[in-house]
Enzyme design. Sequence first.
Site, mmCIF file in Angstrom:
data_model
loop_
_atom_site.group_PDB
_atom_site.id
_atom_site.type_symbol
_atom_site.label_atom_id
_atom_site.label_comp_id
_atom_site.label_asym_id
_atom_site.label_seq_id
_atom_site.Cartn_x
_atom_site.Cartn_y
_atom_site.Cartn_z
ATOM 1 C CB SER A 182 -0.892 0.006 1.250
ATOM 2 O OG SER A 182 -1.536 1.262 1.425
ATOM 3 C CE1 TYR A 195 -4.797 -2.256 4.784
ATOM 4 C CE2 TYR A 195 -3.726 -0.116 4.549
ATOM 5 C CZ TYR A 195 -4.329 -1.217 3.984
ATOM 6 O OH TYR A 195 -4.461 -1.306 2.618
#
Length: 290
Positions: A182, A195
């Site tokens: 990400s 995350y």
Amino acid sequence: MSANEGKIQTPPAQQQKQDSHGKETEMTPQPIVINEHYKAAGKLTGMTAIITGGDSGIGRSVAVHYAREGADVAIVYLKGHEDAEETKKMVEAEGRSCLLLSGDIGDEMFAQEAIRRTMDKFGKLDIIVNNAAEQHPQSSIEDITAEQLERTFRTNIFAMFYLTKAALPHLKEGSSIINTTSINAYRGNAGLLDYSSTKGAIVSFTRSLSMNLAEQKIRVNGVAPGPIWTPLIPSTYPAEEVKSFGGNQPLGRVGQPADLGPAYVYLASTDSSYVTGQVIHVNGGEVING
């Protein structure tokens, strides 16, 4: 033009029931799975891929792109049965086979079962796409429970170890492993501490595994999406944040799953035969160092 092919649309303010996955069938507008201008060239003909988190979002786009390029696919998902069935229909519409595998990829025994069933169905395995993930926004580290921390790491990074370990005996020279990291692994995210940490771990996992498997000529790469219109967004953010999601990127819009699929095709095909240990940044123009 189908609802899943076409021009980019800006999402309206909306919010689904809060959970870690969301439902693509409830999104408005529907995410674009494959761009109307995409031209296949048989780059994955005869191959078999397993895609975690393949029922919706980026995983669905990867599955459909792979099918259009000639690959059969196994889709691993947790509980989005309706979304998974729709993905299967889309893959079969491309003339390829699709195996649905429902279970918790953070469970090592299920990861082993998923590989076993894929081999039973297709008899071979060429591409691993470690894509499944979950996120739980929290404003403070004090709000992140031990349970949430372990759950996020189990789904987002432990599962990659489990699936890759189970799949490795079936891979061969020319096989490819592709991990979804990400933009948050590189720039951080104040509201997604756990995350973002898992996504940073995925970058290191990708680089290290590529070195570990280089002698076997198995390539390992990653894709780092920016803000993408997937079920995670309306299911984990308030409606007002959803309305402006992705608007601050240099290209001025949210990304679509269709923007990601071709990157995964490239990394799985012989076009990238000299590429390993790398991460492709598909993020709407934000320059990321590292």
